[in-house]
Motif scaffolding. Structure first.
Motif, PDB file in Angstrom:
ATOM      1  N   GLU A 152       4.526   5.289  -4.570  1.00 48.49           N
ATOM      2  CA  GLU A 152       5.657   5.869  -5.318  1.00 48.49           C
ATOM      3  C   GLU A 152       5.746   5.277  -6.726  1.00 48.49           C
ATOM      4  OE1 GLU A 152       6.169   6.383  -1.065  1.00 48.49           O
ATOM      5  OE2 GLU A 152       6.058   4.511  -2.184  1.00 48.49           O
ATOM      6  N   LEU A 153       5.556   3.953  -6.839  1.00 46.87           N
ATOM      7  CA  LEU A 153       5.597   3.310  -8.154  1.00 46.87           C
ATOM      8  C   LEU A 153       4.441   3.799  -9.019  1.00 46.87           C
ATOM      9  CD1 LEU A 153       6.614   1.213 -10.210  1.00 46.87           C
ATOM     10  CD2 LEU A 153       5.193  -0.475  -9.034  1.00 46.87           C
ATOM     11  N   VAL A 154       3.269   3.891  -8.439  1.00 49.91           N
ATOM     12  CA  VAL A 154       2.095   4.348  -9.183  1.00 49.91           C
ATOM     13  C   VAL A 154       2.307   5.788  -9.639  1.00 49.91           C
ATOM     14  CG1 VAL A 154      -0.376   4.812  -9.022  1.00 49.91           C
ATOM     15  CG2 VAL A 154       0.557   2.736  -8.012  1.00 49.91           C
ATOM     16  N   GLN A 155       2.828   6.632  -8.757  1.00 52.24           N
ATOM     17  CA  GLN A 155       3.073   8.026  -9.129  1.00 52.24           C
ATOM     18  C   GLN A 155       4.173   8.139 -10.188  1.00 52.24           C
ATOM     19  OE1 GLN A 155       3.640   9.972  -5.322  1.00 52.24           O
ATOM     20  NE2 GLN A 155       1.438  10.281  -5.074  1.00 52.24           N
ATOM     21  N   ALA A 156       5.186   7.285 -10.123  1.00 45.06           N
ATOM     22  CA  ALA A 156       6.243   7.298 -11.134  1.00 45.06           C
ATOM     23  C   ALA A 156       5.695   6.900 -12.504  1.00 45.06           C
ATOM     24  CB  ALA A 156       7.377   6.360 -10.723  1.00 45.06           C
ATOM     25  N   THR A 157       4.615   6.150 -12.516  1.00 48.34           N
ATOM     26  CA  THR A 157       3.974   5.741 -13.762  1.00 48.34           C
ATOM     27  C   THR A 157       3.072   6.843 -14.308  1.00 48.34           C
ATOM     28  OG1 THR A 157       3.998   3.483 -12.896  1.00 48.34           O
ATOM     29  CG2 THR A 157       2.686   3.841 -14.820  1.00 48.34           C
ATOM     30  N   GLY A 158       2.825   7.875 -13.517  1.00 38.29           N
ATOM     31  CA  GLY A 158       2.039   9.013 -13.993  1.00 38.29           C
ATOM     32  C   GLY A 158       0.668   9.153 -13.380  1.00 38.29           C
ATOM     33  N   PHE A 159       0.376   8.387 -12.332  1.00 39.67           N
ATOM     34  CA  PHE A 159      -0.922   8.471 -11.674  1.00 39.67           C
ATOM     35  C   PHE A 159      -0.744   9.096 -10.300  1.00 39.67           C
ATOM     36  CE2 PHE A 159      -1.062   5.034 -14.698  1.00 39.67           C
ATOM     37  CZ  PHE A 159      -2.198   5.331 -15.413  1.00 39.67           C
ATOM     38  N   PRO A 160      -1.638  10.022  -9.915  1.00 34.95           N
ATOM     39  CA  PRO A 160      -1.464  10.705  -8.634  1.00 34.95           C
ATOM     40  C   PRO A 160      -1.759   9.810  -7.430  1.00 34.95           C
ATOM     41  CG  PRO A 160      -3.501  11.389  -9.665  1.00 34.95           C
ATOM     42  CD  PRO A 160      -2.778  10.524 -10.662  1.00 34.95           C
ATOM     43  N   CYS A 163      -5.819  11.569   0.422  1.00 35.32           N
ATOM     44  CA  CYS A 163      -5.558  10.422  -0.445  1.00 35.32           C
ATOM     45  C   CYS A 163      -4.074  10.075  -0.404  1.00 35.32           C
ATOM     46  CB  CYS A 163      -6.033  10.692  -1.873  1.00 35.32           C
ATOM     47  SG  CYS A 163      -5.232  12.084  -2.705  1.00 35.32           S
ATOM     48  N   THR A 164      -3.234  11.078  -0.560  1.00 29.41           N
ATOM     49  CA  THR A 164      -1.785  10.881  -0.467  1.00 29.41           C
ATOM     50  C   THR A 164      -1.185  12.005   0.365  1.00 29.41           C
ATOM     51  OG1 THR A 164      -1.398  12.119  -2.507  1.00 29.41           O
ATOM     52  CG2 THR A 164      -1.566   9.727  -2.712  1.00 29.41           C
ATOM     53  N   ALA A 165      -0.231  11.638   1.175  1.00 24.97           N
ATOM     54  CA  ALA A 165       0.430  12.637   2.022  1.00 24.97           C
ATOM     55  C   ALA A 165       1.265  13.596   1.189  1.00 24.97           C
ATOM     56  CB  ALA A 165       1.302  11.945   3.065  1.00 24.97           C
ATOM     57  N   ASN A 166       1.855  13.099   0.093  1.00 33.99           N
ATOM     58  CA  ASN A 166       2.771  13.937  -0.672  1.00 33.99           C
ATOM     59  C   ASN A 166       2.091  14.832  -1.699  1.00 33.99           C
ATOM     60  OD1 ASN A 166       2.124  11.863  -2.473  1.00 33.99           O
ATOM     61  ND2 ASN A 166       4.156  11.827  -3.372  1.00 33.99           N
ATOM     62  N   ILE A 167       0.787  14.690  -1.892  1.00 40.71           N
ATOM     63  CA  ILE A 167       0.092  15.587  -2.820  1.00 40.71           C
ATOM     64  C   ILE A 167      -0.943  16.395  -2.037  1.00 40.71           C
ATOM     65  CG2 ILE A 167      -1.359  15.788  -4.876  1.00 40.71           C
ATOM     66  CD1 ILE A 167       0.058  13.337  -6.002  1.00 40.71           C
ATOM     67  N   CYS A 168      -2.094  15.820  -1.760  1.00 38.13           N
ATOM     68  CA  CYS A 168      -3.156  16.584  -1.081  1.00 38.13           C
ATOM     69  C   CYS A 168      -2.770  16.947   0.352  1.00 38.13           C
ATOM     70  CB  CYS A 168      -4.468  15.813  -1.113  1.00 38.13           C
ATOM     71  SG  CYS A 168      -5.201  15.779  -2.771  1.00 38.13           S
ATOM     72  N   GLY A 169      -2.144  16.042   1.068  1.00 39.39           N
ATOM     73  CA  GLY A 169      -1.706  16.355   2.431  1.00 39.39           C
ATOM     74  C   GLY A 169      -0.692  17.482   2.439  1.00 39.39           C
ATOM     75  N   ASN A 170       0.242  17.446   1.498  1.00 35.39           N
ATOM     76  CA  ASN A 170       1.257  18.494   1.416  1.00 35.39           C
ATOM     77  C   ASN A 170       0.635  19.830   1.016  1.00 35.39           C
ATOM     78  OD1 ASN A 170       4.052  19.230   1.635  1.00 35.39           O
ATOM     79  ND2 ASN A 170       4.035  19.485  -0.592  1.00 35.39           N
ATOM     80  N   ARG A 171      -0.311  19.814   0.095  1.00 36.67           N
ATOM     81  CA  ARG A 171      -0.983  21.068  -0.301  1.00 36.67           C
ATOM     82  C   ARG A 171      -1.677  21.704   0.894  1.00 36.67           C
ATOM     83  NH1 ARG A 171      -3.518  18.540  -5.694  1.00 36.67           N
ATOM     84  NH2 ARG A 171      -1.677  18.735  -7.002  1.00 36.67           N
ATOM     85  N   ALA A 172      -2.301  20.879   1.724  1.00 35.77           N
ATOM     86  CA  ALA A 172      -2.999  21.408   2.908  1.00 35.77           C
ATOM     87  C   ALA A 172      -2.000  22.002   3.895  1.00 35.77           C
ATOM     88  CB  ALA A 172      -3.813  20.305   3.577  1.00 35.77           C
ATOM     89  N   ARG A 173      -0.864  21.330   4.090  1.00 38.84           N
ATOM     90  CA  ARG A 173       0.161  21.861   5.002  1.00 38.84           C
ATOM     91  C   ARG A 173       0.714  23.187   4.485  1.00 38.84           C
ATOM     92  NH1 ARG A 173       1.016  16.396   5.327  1.00 38.84           N
ATOM     93  NH2 ARG A 173       2.568  16.361   3.680  1.00 38.84           N
ATOM     94  N   VAL A 174       0.975  23.261   3.194  1.00 37.82           N
ATOM     95  CA  VAL A 174       1.484  24.502   2.600  1.00 37.82           C
ATOM     96  C   VAL A 174       0.462  25.620   2.752  1.00 37.82           C
ATOM     97  CG1 VAL A 174       2.125  25.590   0.410  1.00 37.82           C
ATOM     98  CG2 VAL A 174       3.086  23.372   1.019  1.00 37.82           C
TER      99      VAL A 174
END
Length: 192
Positions: free
Chosen positions: A6-14, A167-178
């Motif tokens: 979450e901290l890394v993503q808040a800094t702008g990195f996926p 890699c991340t549940a909230n980006i690639c994992g979520n895209r796959a679920r959608v």
């Protein structure tokens, strides 16, 4: 301690927050995008990682990118089941050796590592290279190295369990679920 994703993503990195800074560095290059090309993003990435690295100035960007390329090539060779390129191995070893270390007693029951940067090396890059050597030399940990299962993602990670494929549940994992949900809804046809 690793920064949270979450901290890394808040800094702008996926992607980030892996147990090794070496993997976080490799993941600053996503397919064709250099995520640390901008000087502000470069500084932000090093600030996020600072707590896991020896004290000192960040390396010059060209040196960081060079090590990142070496690490990416070695990790990808492992994932492809190929032998490592001896020149890349030598480059990695040279980076790790560029800043010798020694233990230093700071009090009873307490020691720290002193980084001797008298020879011009950068302690952060030497630390990252040594960390990567530790991973590449440990068959059990190396067996947990994965590439994200998304065909549009190039991120690498250490799987804590065999079920992790994104890699991340909230980006690639979520895209796959959608995408799976969309396919189910599309196949079922319109609802009355």
């Amino acid at each position: 301690m690793s920064p949270t994703v979450e901290l890394v993503q808040a800094t702008g990195f996926p992607m980030g927050g892996e147990p090794l800074v070496a993997l976080d560095l490799v993941d600053t290059h996503a397919l064709t995008a250099d995520l640390i090309a901008d000087p502000e993003q470069y500084d932000a990435w090093w600030k996020v990682q600072a707590g896991r690295l020896p004290a000192g100035d960040p390396p010059v960007p060209a040196a960081a990118r060079r090590l990142r390329g070496v690490l990416r090539s070695l990790f990808e060779a492992h994932l492809a089941g190929e032998e490592p390129d001896p020149a890349l191995v030598e480059d990695l070893n040279a980076t790790a050796a560029s800043v010798p270390t020694s233990p230093r007693l700071v009090g009873w029951g307490s020691a720290e590592t002193r980084w001797h940067n008298d020879f011009g090396g950068n302690p952060a890059l030497a630390f990252i290279a040594a960390e990567a050597i530790g991973l590449l030399a440990d068959a059990d940990r190396l067996g947990r190295l994965r590439r994200c299962a998304s065909p549009t993602c190039s991120m690498l990670f250490l799987a804590e369990n065999k079920r992790r494929i994104w890699c991340t549940a909230n980006i690639c994992g979520n895209r796959a679920r959608v995408a799976r949900h969309y396919e189910r809804v599309k196949d079922d046809g319109p609802r009355p």
